[in-house]
Each structure stands twice: as C-alpha cells, then as structure tokens.
Write a protein that holds these residues in place. Structure first.
Motif, PDB file in Angstrom:
ATOM      1  N   LYS A 239     -51.852  -6.439  16.635  1.00  0.00           N
ATOM      2  CA  LYS A 239     -52.755  -5.805  16.847  1.00  0.00           C
ATOM      3  C   LYS A 239     -53.824  -6.843  17.486  1.00  0.00           C
ATOM      4  CE  LYS A 239     -56.900  -2.986  15.303  1.00  0.00           C
ATOM      5  NZ  LYS A 239     -58.184  -3.850  15.017  1.00  0.00           N
ATOM      6  N   GLU A 240     -54.011  -8.146  16.946  1.00  0.00           N
ATOM      7  CA  GLU A 240     -54.783  -9.039  17.506  1.00  0.00           C
ATOM      8  C   GLU A 240     -54.332  -9.792  18.852  1.00  0.00           C
ATOM      9  OE1 GLU A 240     -55.305 -12.124  14.140  1.00  0.00           O
ATOM     10  OE2 GLU A 240     -54.966 -13.555  15.789  1.00  0.00           O
ATOM     11  N   VAL A 241     -53.072  -9.907  18.862  1.00  0.00           N
ATOM     12  CA  VAL A 241     -52.432 -10.471  20.235  1.00  0.00           C
ATOM     13  C   VAL A 241     -52.773  -9.245  21.177  1.00  0.00           C
ATOM     14  CG1 VAL A 241     -50.491 -11.478  21.473  1.00  0.00           C
ATOM     15  CG2 VAL A 241     -51.073 -11.986  19.139  1.00  0.00           C
ATOM     16  N   MET A 242     -52.494  -8.193  21.029  1.00  0.00           N
ATOM     17  CA  MET A 242     -52.551  -7.095  21.862  1.00  0.00           C
ATOM     18  C   MET A 242     -54.173  -7.013  22.432  1.00  0.00           C
ATOM     19  SD  MET A 242     -50.580  -4.811  23.589  1.00  0.00           S
ATOM     20  CE  MET A 242     -51.160  -3.742  25.171  1.00  0.00           C
ATOM     21  N   GLU A 243     -54.967  -7.148  21.434  1.00  0.00           N
ATOM     22  CA  GLU A 243     -56.339  -7.165  21.893  1.00  0.00           C
ATOM     23  C   GLU A 243     -56.775  -8.231  22.877  1.00  0.00           C
ATOM     24  OE1 GLU A 243     -58.211  -5.724  17.512  1.00  0.00           O
ATOM     25  OE2 GLU A 243     -58.274  -7.379  18.021  1.00  0.00           O
ATOM     26  N   ALA A 244     -55.950  -9.368  22.733  1.00  0.00           N
ATOM     27  CA  ALA A 244     -56.356 -10.490  23.762  1.00  0.00           C
ATOM     28  C   ALA A 244     -55.618  -9.915  25.051  1.00  0.00           C
ATOM     29  CB  ALA A 244     -55.621 -11.663  23.056  1.00  0.00           C
ATOM     30  N   PHE A 245     -54.573  -9.414  25.069  1.00  0.00           N
ATOM     31  CA  PHE A 245     -53.763  -9.096  26.265  1.00  0.00           C
ATOM     32  C   PHE A 245     -54.609  -8.215  26.883  1.00  0.00           C
ATOM     33  CE2 PHE A 245     -49.019  -9.495  24.434  1.00  0.00           C
ATOM     34  CZ  PHE A 245     -49.040 -10.645  24.522  1.00  0.00           C
ATOM     35  N   LEU A 246     -55.208  -7.091  26.303  1.00  0.00           N
ATOM     36  CA  LEU A 246     -56.076  -6.065  27.013  1.00  0.00           C
ATOM     37  C   LEU A 246     -57.183  -6.825  27.579  1.00  0.00           C
ATOM     38  CD1 LEU A 246     -55.565  -3.292  24.328  1.00  0.00           C
ATOM     39  CD2 LEU A 246     -55.070  -2.877  26.664  1.00  0.00           C
ATOM     40  N   LYS A 247     -57.767  -7.540  26.898  1.00  0.00           N
ATOM     41  CA  LYS A 247     -58.923  -8.426  27.075  1.00  0.00           C
ATOM     42  C   LYS A 247     -58.750  -9.237  28.540  1.00  0.00           C
ATOM     43  CE  LYS A 247     -62.665 -11.168  25.193  1.00  0.00           C
ATOM     44  NZ  LYS A 247     -62.970 -12.207  24.095  1.00  0.00           N
ATOM     45  N   SER A 248     -57.578  -9.784  28.760  1.00  0.00           N
ATOM     46  CA  SER A 248     -57.247 -10.338  29.942  1.00  0.00           C
ATOM     47  C   SER A 248     -56.686  -9.920  31.119  1.00  0.00           C
ATOM     48  CB  SER A 248     -56.527 -11.735  29.792  1.00  0.00           C
ATOM     49  OG  SER A 248     -55.229 -11.320  29.341  1.00  0.00           O
ATOM     50  N   GLU A 249     -55.891  -8.708  30.640  1.00  0.00           N
ATOM     51  CA  GLU A 249     -55.067  -7.985  31.816  1.00  0.00           C
ATOM     52  C   GLU A 249     -55.580  -6.504  31.905  1.00  0.00           C
ATOM     53  OE1 GLU A 249     -53.274  -9.225  33.925  1.00  0.00           O
ATOM     54  OE2 GLU A 249     -53.084 -11.253  32.797  1.00  0.00           O
ATOM     55  N   GLY A 250     -56.265  -5.870  30.739  1.00  0.00           N
ATOM     56  CA  GLY A 250     -56.853  -4.508  30.759  1.00  0.00           C
ATOM     57  C   GLY A 250     -55.745  -3.592  31.394  1.00  0.00           C
ATOM     58  N   GLU A 251     -56.362  -2.656  32.315  1.00  0.00           N
ATOM     59  CA  GLU A 251     -55.620  -1.556  32.877  1.00  0.00           C
ATOM     60  C   GLU A 251     -54.365  -1.996  33.659  1.00  0.00           C
ATOM     61  OE1 GLU A 251     -58.026   1.686  33.798  1.00  0.00           O
ATOM     62  OE2 GLU A 251     -59.247   1.582  32.095  1.00  0.00           O
ATOM     63  N   ASN A 252     -54.217  -3.355  33.962  1.00  0.00           N
ATOM     64  CA  ASN A 252     -53.081  -3.766  34.716  1.00  0.00           C
ATOM     65  C   ASN A 252     -51.742  -3.642  33.878  1.00  0.00           C
ATOM     66  OD1 ASN A 252     -53.093  -4.908  37.045  1.00  0.00           O
ATOM     67  ND2 ASN A 252     -53.794  -6.727  36.581  1.00  0.00           N
ATOM     68  N   ILE A 253     -51.938  -3.324  32.512  1.00  0.00           N
ATOM     69  CA  ILE A 253     -50.692  -3.485  31.831  1.00  0.00           C
ATOM     70  C   ILE A 253     -49.988  -2.280  31.895  1.00  0.00           C
ATOM     71  CG2 ILE A 253     -49.657  -3.771  29.364  1.00  0.00           C
ATOM     72  CD1 ILE A 253     -52.278  -5.304  28.742  1.00  0.00           C
ATOM     73  N   ASP A 254     -48.549  -1.893  32.155  1.00  0.00           N
ATOM     74  CA  ASP A 254     -47.851  -0.725  32.132  1.00  0.00           C
ATOM     75  C   ASP A 254     -46.936  -0.556  31.083  1.00  0.00           C
ATOM     76  OD1 ASP A 254     -48.633  -0.078  35.052  1.00  0.00           O
ATOM     77  OD2 ASP A 254     -47.828  -1.869  35.675  1.00  0.00           O
ATOM     78  N   VAL A 255     -46.495  -1.678  30.603  1.00  0.00           N
ATOM     79  CA  VAL A 255     -45.547  -1.590  29.364  1.00  0.00           C
ATOM     80  C   VAL A 255     -45.781  -2.594  28.266  1.00  0.00           C
ATOM     81  CG1 VAL A 255     -43.144  -1.726  28.779  1.00  0.00           C
ATOM     82  CG2 VAL A 255     -43.849  -0.938  30.957  1.00  0.00           C
ATOM     83  N   LEU A 256     -45.535  -2.296  27.153  1.00  0.00           N
ATOM     84  CA  LEU A 256     -45.529  -3.166  26.018  1.00  0.00           C
ATOM     85  C   LEU A 256     -44.165  -3.380  25.353  1.00  0.00           C
ATOM     86  CD1 LEU A 256     -46.539  -5.094  23.528  1.00  0.00           C
ATOM     87  CD2 LEU A 256     -47.130  -2.875  22.688  1.00  0.00           C
ATOM     88  N   TYR A 257     -43.473  -4.465  25.613  1.00  0.00           N
ATOM     89  CA  TYR A 257     -42.291  -4.721  24.965  1.00  0.00           C
ATOM     90  C   TYR A 257     -42.501  -5.397  23.576  1.00  0.00           C
ATOM     91  CZ  TYR A 257     -37.599  -6.806  23.804  1.00  0.00           C
ATOM     92  OH  TYR A 257     -36.426  -7.085  23.218  1.00  0.00           O
ATOM     93  N   SER A 258     -42.152  -4.976  22.260  1.00  0.00           N
ATOM     94  CA  SER A 258     -42.547  -5.596  21.020  1.00  0.00           C
ATOM     95  C   SER A 258     -41.364  -5.672  20.417  1.00  0.00           C
ATOM     96  CB  SER A 258     -43.368  -4.334  20.394  1.00  0.00           C
ATOM     97  OG  SER A 258     -43.768  -5.100  19.111  1.00  0.00           O
ATOM     98  N   HIS A 259     -41.041  -6.786  19.848  1.00  0.00           N
ATOM     99  CA  HIS A 259     -39.786  -7.425  19.126  1.00  0.00           C
ATOM    100  C   HIS A 259     -39.475  -6.459  17.751  1.00  0.00           C
ATOM    101  CE1 HIS A 259     -39.025 -11.545  21.535  1.00  0.00           C
ATOM    102  NE2 HIS A 259     -39.439 -10.398  22.318  1.00  0.00           N
ATOM    103  N   ASN A 260     -40.705  -5.977  17.578  1.00  0.00           N
ATOM    104  CA  ASN A 260     -40.478  -4.921  16.099  1.00  0.00           C
ATOM    105  C   ASN A 260     -41.197  -3.863  16.313  1.00  0.00           C
ATOM    106  OD1 ASN A 260     -42.725  -5.869  14.846  1.00  0.00           O
ATOM    107  ND2 ASN A 260     -41.565  -6.489  12.695  1.00  0.00           N
ATOM    108  N   ASP A 261     -41.384  -2.801  15.531  1.00  0.00           N
ATOM    109  CA  ASP A 261     -41.993  -1.810  15.483  1.00  0.00           C
ATOM    110  C   ASP A 261     -43.549  -2.055  14.667  1.00  0.00           C
ATOM    111  OD1 ASP A 261     -40.199  -0.288  16.502  1.00  0.00           O
ATOM    112  OD2 ASP A 261     -39.221   0.514  14.493  1.00  0.00           O
ATOM    113  N   ASP A 262     -43.297  -2.747  13.757  1.00  0.00           N
ATOM    114  CA  ASP A 262     -44.433  -3.279  13.162  1.00  0.00           C
ATOM    115  C   ASP A 262     -45.828  -3.552  14.136  1.00  0.00           C
ATOM    116  OD1 ASP A 262     -42.897  -2.943  10.710  1.00  0.00           O
ATOM    117  OD2 ASP A 262     -44.972  -3.428   9.588  1.00  0.00           O
ATOM    118  N   MET A 263     -45.176  -4.829  14.689  1.00  0.00           N
ATOM    119  CA  MET A 263     -46.315  -5.245  15.987  1.00  0.00           C
ATOM    120  C   MET A 263     -46.636  -4.223  16.858  1.00  0.00           C
ATOM    121  SD  MET A 263     -44.891  -9.125  16.559  1.00  0.00           S
ATOM    122  CE  MET A 263     -43.308  -8.494  17.214  1.00  0.00           C
ATOM    123  N   ALA A 264     -45.765  -3.156  17.150  1.00  0.00           N
ATOM    124  CA  ALA A 264     -45.962  -1.993  18.397  1.00  0.00           C
ATOM    125  C   ALA A 264     -47.152  -1.095  17.510  1.00  0.00           C
ATOM    126  CB  ALA A 264     -44.777  -1.488  18.567  1.00  0.00           C
TER     127      ALA A 264
END
Ligand code: AHR
Length: 354
Positions: A239-264
């Motif tokens: 959650k914490e890292v995704m928040e940071a991704f969204l902060k810097s890339e926002g609606e630019n993000i099309d796909v999240l590839y997460s190495h496990n379900d819990d992080m997803a």
C-alpha cells in the motif's frame, strides 16, 4: 542387627548414587535444547515426548526429528505454507522443531545452527534470500544432517549442500503474468505503463518473477515498466509503495504487476483512496492465488492471479522419508500450478483452500 543396618545403609547410598548419575546424564542431553532461539518452538506429538535416542536415528521407517526454518509470516501464502508443512510432519508421526525467521537472514542462520546443536535428523529450510548461506549449510553437511529446500532456492556453488528443492518455478510464474498482459493488451495502443511491486530484495521469487515477466515483455515496445520498487511481500508495504507510485505517476499508470497478492491487495486500497478504480483504471496482476485475491477479483478489483501453491507439506515429507529409505531424489521438484482470472473468481472462491 547393627551390621545388617550398615549393609542396608550402604545399599541405600549406592542406589542414591546411581540415581544421581542417571539424572546428570539426562540433564546433559536436554541441556543442548537450551540453545534454541526465542522464536523457535518445539511441536512434539504425545507419543514422541518420551523418545529414546534409538528412535531418532533417522533410519528408514523411523520417527525423525525435523527442524523447519521458515521465512516468516509475511503473507496469506506463507501462513498456509507453514501450516501445510507443520501438519504433514506431525501427521506422519515425526517430531517438529519450528523456527520463524521473521524475514531476517541472521535469524535463519541461528536457527539452523541450533538445529545442528540439537542433532536433528533433517532440516527443512525456506531461505529468506538466495545468497549467504554457504557456511551454515556446510556446517549442516559436516554434521551429517540433510537439508531439504522448500519453496525458495539458495544460490550456492556446491549443490551437495542440499538434498533436493521442492517448490514453484518462479520464472515461469513471471512469464505467465507477462503472457496474460500481452494477450490482454493486444488491441491496446501503446504506451502501456506498468508499475511493479517487487518481493523481498534478494529473494528467489522476487528475482525470478521479475526475470520471467521482463523476458515476455522485452522487445515489445509499447510495454514499459515506469516504476519498480520492493514492497517486501506485505500488504502494508504494498500500500505504502503504491501510494508513492500514484503520487509521482498518477493516472499515467495502466498496469500494476505485483510479485504477490498481499502487496496487490494493499495497493488496491491505495488506488481506491486515490480515487481510481482498481481492475479498470489500473489492471492488477498478482501472484499466489490466495483467497484474498479471489475476493478482490470477484469484486472486480483485480484482474488475474498466477497460482503459487503453498500446500506441498505432504509431498515434502514423502521426499524426506524416501531420502531416508535410500532413494536418490531429483535435485529440483516442481509443484504444479495454474492461473485464474476475474471471470472464474466467484465460482472458484468457495473451493479455495488458502
Ligand atoms: O516464496 C513464495 C512467496 O513468498 C509468495 O509468493 C509470497 O506471498 C511469499 O511471501
């Protein structure tokens, strides 16, 4: 009469001395257990409680004492895996010594050393990271204790330091994730911007799932990994890292590839809080196929999960027993796995075991 009572006294004294010597002997044996780490627990079935030395020699058909050094309890997957292995060891009538490394390599090294001191018959080991275990594995080998790698592999030059590896093909899991994405986006014009939540740095699944995924998307210009960072396989960090991704890339993000379900699942929360729709605005790919992922898919918030099956405890115990029966085992034994999409989630959710 006096003479008789003197002789009797001598017998009593001798008997007391024998008792004392016997007690000293048994203190020595149990004393070796005091080396056990704080996070180490012994799980012994009742009939094992009075186990004599001859019962724990590790010969074919005998009761074994098995030390199990687990990574931690970082995910739903890990909890299911721990239970599967613990139950299989106990159900087979063996004695279990369990240690939870809390995702720290130094805890695992200490636990393995403690198992060696306790003279276990076999060690089951799921390494937090791939490297840095040579010395302790050599110590186990020198002590004549076979090591069985469960779930994660180690990167050591001498592969005689372990008997066999039982687990998933993590590279193939990464490939499956990549193939699903390429197919899903076949009609979509580029760019397809991907953010990646990696597993624990230096761990086999993080290294291999990245490699397999990149192998599939490389050379296909429209796909680009714009951000990639570790979430340590936990929901909170995901959650914490995704928040940071969204902060810097926002609606630019099309796909999240997460190495496990819990992080997803953690990331899904971050996406919703940001005001986007997970599964629609951002496609979500996870790995493991835990119940939580099926729930998220049934709710339309996650698109696909690549199966990584943790329920291999019985298969592992079977391999350990076959080793003690003198069978030569293959060096790598793979667990069979599948992949599940959003449209299968509702139907399959009640059947999921983990
Ligand atoms: O080693 C297997 C991985 O470790 C699982 O995918 C993940 O959930 C776990 O923590």
């Amino acid at each position: 009469m006096k003479k008789f009572s003197n002789v009797k006294g001598l017998f009593v004294l001798l008997f007391a001395l024998i008792l004392l010597l016997a007690a000293c002997g048994s203190t020595d044996e149990s004393g070796s257990n005091s080396d056990a780490e704080n996070n180490e627990t012994e799980e012994t079935s009742d009939e094992n409680a009075e186990q004599s030395e001859s019962e724990t020699t590790g010969e074919a058909g005998e009761k074994l004492v098995i030390g199990f050094s687990q990574v931690g309890a970082e995910s739903e997957w890990r909890t299911a895996n721990t239970k599967s292995i613990q139950n299989a060891i106990k159900d087979a009538g063996h004695e279990l010594k369990f240690s939870d490394a809390q995702q720290k390599q130094e805890n695992q090294i200490k636990a393995i050393r403690s198992f060696i001191t306790q003279k276990v018959d076999a060690i089951v080991f799921s390494p937090v990271v791939e490297t840095g275990f040579e010395t302790v594995l050599q110590e186990a080998k020198d002590a004549g204790i076979p090591v069985f790698l469960a779930d994660r592999a180690v990167d050591v030059e001498d592969d005689s330091l372990w008997v066999t590896f039982l687990g998933s093909d993590f590279v193939e899991e990464g490939r499956k994730a990549g193939r699903w994405l390429v197919e899903e986006m076949s009609d979509q014009e580029g760019p397809v911007n991907i953010v990646e939540l990696q597993g624990t740095v230096g761990s086999a699944p993080a290294i291999d799932r990245k490699e397999g995924f990149e192998e599939i998307i490389s050379g296909k210009d429209k796909f680009e990994i714009i951000k990639s960072q570790t979430g340590d396989f936990t929901r909170a960090k995901g959650k914490e890292v995704m928040e940071a991704f969204l902060k810097s890339e926002g609606e630019n993000i099309d796909v999240l590839y997460s190495h496990n379900d819990d992080m997803a699942i953690g990331a899904i929360q971050a996406i919703e809080e940001y005001g986007l729709k997970p599964g629609e605005d951002i496609k979500i790919i996870g790995v493991d196929a835990v119940k939580g992922a099926f729930e998220a898919m049934a709710a339309g918030k996650m698109n696909v999960t690549i199966e990584c099956n943790p329920l291999f405890g019985p298969q592992l115990v079977d391999l350990i027993e076959r080793h003690f029966e003198g069978e030569e085992l293959d060096k790598r034994i793979a667990v069979e796995e599948s992949m599940y999409t959003m449209d299968q989630a509702e139907e399959l959710l009640p059947t999921r075991e983990y």
